[in-house]
Write a protein that holds these residues in place. Structure first.
Motif, PDB file in Angstrom:
ATOM      1  N   HIS A   1       0.732  -1.266   0.071  1.00 48.95           N
ATOM      2  CA  HIS A   1      -0.079   0.052  -0.013  1.00 48.95           C
ATOM      3  C   HIS A   1       0.822   1.243  -0.049  1.00 48.95           C
ATOM      4  CE1 HIS A   1      -2.922   2.895   1.197  1.00 48.95           C
ATOM      5  NE2 HIS A   1      -2.235   3.115   2.472  1.00 48.95           N
ATOM      6  N   LEU A   2       1.798   1.223   0.826  1.00 48.91           N
ATOM      7  CA  LEU A   2       2.631   2.488   0.923  1.00 48.91           C
ATOM      8  C   LEU A   2       3.552   2.772  -0.310  1.00 48.91           C
ATOM      9  CD1 LEU A   2       3.952   1.561   4.452  1.00 48.91           C
ATOM     10  CD2 LEU A   2       3.076   3.907   3.660  1.00 48.91           C
ATOM     11  N   THR A   3       3.882   1.733  -1.047  1.00 48.10           N
ATOM     12  CA  THR A   3       4.627   1.670  -2.314  1.00 48.10           C
ATOM     13  C   THR A   3       3.615   2.260  -3.324  1.00 48.10           C
ATOM     14  OG1 THR A   3       5.911  -0.322  -1.880  1.00 48.10           O
ATOM     15  CG2 THR A   3       5.787   0.315  -4.201  1.00 48.10           C
ATOM     16  N   ALA A   4       2.373   1.841  -3.260  1.00 46.18           N
ATOM     17  CA  ALA A   4       1.415   2.300  -4.267  1.00 46.18           C
ATOM     18  C   ALA A   4       1.098   3.688  -4.163  1.00 46.18           C
ATOM     19  CB  ALA A   4       0.004   1.676  -4.083  1.00 46.18           C
ATOM     20  N   LEU A   5       1.145   4.160  -2.863  1.00 51.77           N
ATOM     21  CA  LEU A   5       0.717   5.613  -2.736  1.00 51.77           C
ATOM     22  C   LEU A   5       2.011   6.540  -2.903  1.00 51.77           C
ATOM     23  CD1 LEU A   5      -1.210   7.874  -1.410  1.00 51.77           C
ATOM     24  CD2 LEU A   5       0.352   7.880   0.616  1.00 51.77           C
ATOM     25  N   GLU A   6       3.253   5.995  -2.757  1.00 55.24           N
ATOM     26  CA  GLU A   6       4.471   6.805  -2.922  1.00 55.24           C
ATOM     27  C   GLU A   6       4.550   7.121  -4.663  1.00 55.24           C
ATOM     28  OE1 GLU A   6       8.033   5.646  -1.385  1.00 55.24           O
ATOM     29  OE2 GLU A   6       7.406   6.547   0.719  1.00 55.24           O
ATOM     30  N   ASP A   7       4.318   5.974  -5.139  1.00 53.95           N
ATOM     31  CA  ASP A   7       4.120   5.974  -6.903  1.00 53.95           C
ATOM     32  C   ASP A   7       3.121   6.876  -7.068  1.00 53.95           C
ATOM     33  OD1 ASP A   7       4.593   4.923  -9.492  1.00 53.95           O
ATOM     34  OD2 ASP A   7       2.721   4.330  -9.368  1.00 53.95           O
ATOM     35  N   ALA A   8       2.333   7.119  -6.778  1.00 53.98           N
ATOM     36  CA  ALA A   8       0.883   7.925  -7.019  1.00 53.98           C
ATOM     37  C   ALA A   8       1.438   9.384  -6.958  1.00 53.98           C
ATOM     38  CB  ALA A   8      -0.340   7.737  -6.399  1.00 53.98           C
ATOM     39  N   VAL A   9       1.922   9.820  -5.653  1.00 55.40           N
ATOM     40  CA  VAL A   9       2.498  10.993  -5.319  1.00 55.40           C
ATOM     41  C   VAL A   9       3.817  11.531  -6.261  1.00 55.40           C
ATOM     42  CG1 VAL A   9       3.684  12.188  -3.548  1.00 55.40           C
ATOM     43  CG2 VAL A   9       1.605  10.942  -3.068  1.00 55.40           C
ATOM     44  N   THR A  10       4.751  10.462  -6.552  1.00 53.25           N
ATOM     45  CA  THR A  10       5.770  10.909  -7.552  1.00 53.25           C
ATOM     46  C   THR A  10       5.051  11.112  -8.876  1.00 53.25           C
ATOM     47  OG1 THR A  10       7.033   9.014  -6.706  1.00 53.25           O
ATOM     48  CG2 THR A  10       7.724   9.777  -8.616  1.00 53.25           C
ATOM     49  N   ARG A  11       4.116  10.207  -9.412  1.00 51.07           N
ATOM     50  CA  ARG A  11       3.362  10.797 -10.768  1.00 51.07           C
ATOM     51  C   ARG A  11       2.674  11.902 -10.741  1.00 51.07           C
ATOM     52  NH1 ARG A  11      -0.198   6.395 -12.422  1.00 51.07           N
ATOM     53  NH2 ARG A  11      -0.321   5.858 -10.201  1.00 51.07           N
ATOM     54  N   ARG A  12       2.334  12.354  -9.388  1.00 60.76           N
ATOM     55  CA  ARG A  12       1.479  13.817  -9.380  1.00 60.76           C
ATOM     56  C   ARG A  12       2.529  14.765  -9.334  1.00 60.76           C
ATOM     57  NH1 ARG A  12      -2.269  11.434  -4.717  1.00 60.76           N
ATOM     58  NH2 ARG A  12      -3.968  10.309  -5.950  1.00 60.76           N
ATOM     59  N   LEU A  13       3.868  14.599  -8.637  1.00 58.60           N
ATOM     60  CA  LEU A  13       4.757  15.748  -8.652  1.00 58.60           C
ATOM     61  C   LEU A  13       5.395  15.904 -10.099  1.00 58.60           C
ATOM     62  CD1 LEU A  13       6.954  14.535  -5.473  1.00 58.60           C
ATOM     63  CD2 LEU A  13       5.829  16.842  -5.954  1.00 58.60           C
ATOM     64  N   GLN A  14       5.325  14.902 -11.038  1.00 57.79           N
ATOM     65  CA  GLN A  14       5.725  14.769 -12.317  1.00 57.79           C
ATOM     66  C   GLN A  14       4.682  15.568 -13.352  1.00 57.79           C
ATOM     67  OE1 GLN A  14       6.770  10.865 -12.589  1.00 57.79           O
ATOM     68  NE2 GLN A  14       8.909  11.102 -12.359  1.00 57.79           N
ATOM     69  N   GLY A  15       3.601  15.706 -12.691  1.00 55.76           N
ATOM     70  CA  GLY A  15       2.595  16.567 -13.434  1.00 55.76           C
ATOM     71  C   GLY A  15       1.400  15.650 -13.999  1.00 55.76           C
ATOM     72  N   GLN A  16       1.347  14.413 -13.611  1.00 56.91           N
ATOM     73  CA  GLN A  16       0.224  13.470 -14.087  1.00 56.91           C
ATOM     74  C   GLN A  16      -0.733  13.480 -13.250  1.00 56.91           C
ATOM     75  OE1 GLN A  16       1.590   9.359 -14.704  1.00 56.91           O
ATOM     76  NE2 GLN A  16       3.701  10.190 -14.998  1.00 56.91           N
ATOM     77  N   PRO A  17      -2.187  13.669 -13.693  1.00 56.08           N
ATOM     78  CA  PRO A  17      -3.153  13.844 -12.788  1.00 56.08           C
ATOM     79  C   PRO A  17      -3.851  12.289 -12.564  1.00 56.08           C
ATOM     80  CG  PRO A  17      -3.952  14.052 -15.049  1.00 56.08           C
ATOM     81  CD  PRO A  17      -2.460  13.954 -15.179  1.00 56.08           C
ATOM     82  N   VAL A  18      -3.258  12.109 -11.281  1.00 52.97           N
ATOM     83  CA  VAL A  18      -3.571  10.523 -10.557  1.00 52.97           C
ATOM     84  C   VAL A  18      -4.690  10.773  -9.622  1.00 52.97           C
ATOM     85  CG1 VAL A  18      -2.714   8.783  -9.314  1.00 52.97           C
ATOM     86  CG2 VAL A  18      -1.056   9.904 -10.908  1.00 52.97           C
ATOM     87  N   GLY A  19      -6.069  10.168  -9.870  1.00 54.74           N
ATOM     88  CA  GLY A  19      -6.971  10.359  -9.145  1.00 54.74           C
ATOM     89  C   GLY A  19      -6.822   9.383  -7.684  1.00 54.74           C
ATOM     90  N   GLU A  20      -7.873   8.924  -7.065  1.00 60.20           N
ATOM     91  CA  GLU A  20      -7.777   7.986  -6.278  1.00 60.20           C
ATOM     92  C   GLU A  20      -7.363   6.528  -6.636  1.00 60.20           C
ATOM     93  OE1 GLU A  20      -8.302   8.478  -3.043  1.00 60.20           O
ATOM     94  OE2 GLU A  20      -8.475  10.473  -3.424  1.00 60.20           O
ATOM     95  N   LEU A  21      -6.634   5.823  -6.024  1.00 67.82           N
ATOM     96  CA  LEU A  21      -6.248   4.459  -6.555  1.00 67.82           C
ATOM     97  C   LEU A  21      -7.386   3.600  -6.419  1.00 67.82           C
ATOM     98  CD1 LEU A  21      -2.499   4.358  -4.891  1.00 67.82           C
ATOM     99  CD2 LEU A  21      -3.352   4.800  -7.382  1.00 67.82           C
ATOM    100  N   PRO A  22      -7.816   2.708  -7.282  1.00 68.39           N
ATOM    101  CA  PRO A  22      -8.705   1.669  -7.297  1.00 68.39           C
ATOM    102  C   PRO A  22      -8.206   0.621  -6.082  1.00 68.39           C
ATOM    103  CG  PRO A  22      -7.733   1.412  -9.320  1.00 68.39           C
ATOM    104  CD  PRO A  22      -7.115   2.399  -8.867  1.00 68.39           C
ATOM    105  N   PRO A  23      -9.206   0.234  -5.445  1.00 69.08           N
ATOM    106  CA  PRO A  23      -8.876  -0.799  -4.119  1.00 69.08           C
ATOM    107  C   PRO A  23      -7.737  -1.832  -4.453  1.00 69.08           C
ATOM    108  CG  PRO A  23     -11.161  -0.490  -4.387  1.00 69.08           C
ATOM    109  CD  PRO A  23     -10.596   0.041  -5.578  1.00 69.08           C
TER     110      PRO A  23
END
Length: 159
Positions: A54-76
């Motif tokens: 779970h932590l890995t998935a969230l950190e990946d989403a934050v990284t992509r957001r920092l890079q400008g990608q519009p990442v929404g809520e992760l599916p379960p």
């Protein structure tokens, strides 16, 4: 030292050590075996392994957001991935994935200018500043959960 540098430092302390609160995430995760990581000592709680994924998935989403990608809520199934293989090799891969993801997040954050901290995260309704402090808080929150899961197995967290 700028604000982004301070956030980077807090994130690194939460992950790697020298944090004032106690054992850091990597110290905790490196100290458990695959069997201990897969154990469910509290029936309705996530396992240490699930929490690491779970932590890995969230950190990946934050990284992509920092890079400008519009990442929404992760599916379960991405937010809390199921653990199918509980072998020691699979646990090592999980730890390597987490380390690699954390390294990518630190790299993305190290190049992020303070001047953008008040900008709204693409696809979200909050600023980068809030998201970045949130990822540090998220790591600390789950560190506490991992300590409880370890203690429920009779393990003594060190770090």
């Amino acid at each position: 030292m700028g604000e982004t540098d301070r956030i980077w430092d807090m994130l690194q302390r939460a992950y790697a050590g020298n944090a004032w609160h106690g054992p850091a995430l990597s110290e905790l995760l490196q100290s458990v075996t695959a069997t201990q990581a897969a154990a469910r000592p509290i029936p309705e709680a996530h396992t240490i392994w699930e929490t690491a994924r779970h932590l890995t998935a969230l950190e990946d989403a934050v990284t992509r957001r920092l890079q400008g990608q519009p990442v929404g809520e992760l599916p379960p199934d991405q937010d809390w991935p199921r653990i199918e293989d509980t072998s020691p090799a699979a646990w090592r891969r999980t730890l390597e994935d987490f380390e690699g993801g954390h390294r990518r997040l630190r790299r993305a954050l190290s190049g992020f200018p303070d001047s953008r901290l008040d900008d709204v995260v693409p696809g979200r309704d909050y600023p980068f500043y809030l998201m970045l402090h949130g990822v540090v808080e998220h790591e600390l929150y789950h560190s506490g959960q991992i300590v409880v899961l370890m203690q429920a197995q009779g393990l003594t967290p060190r770090g």
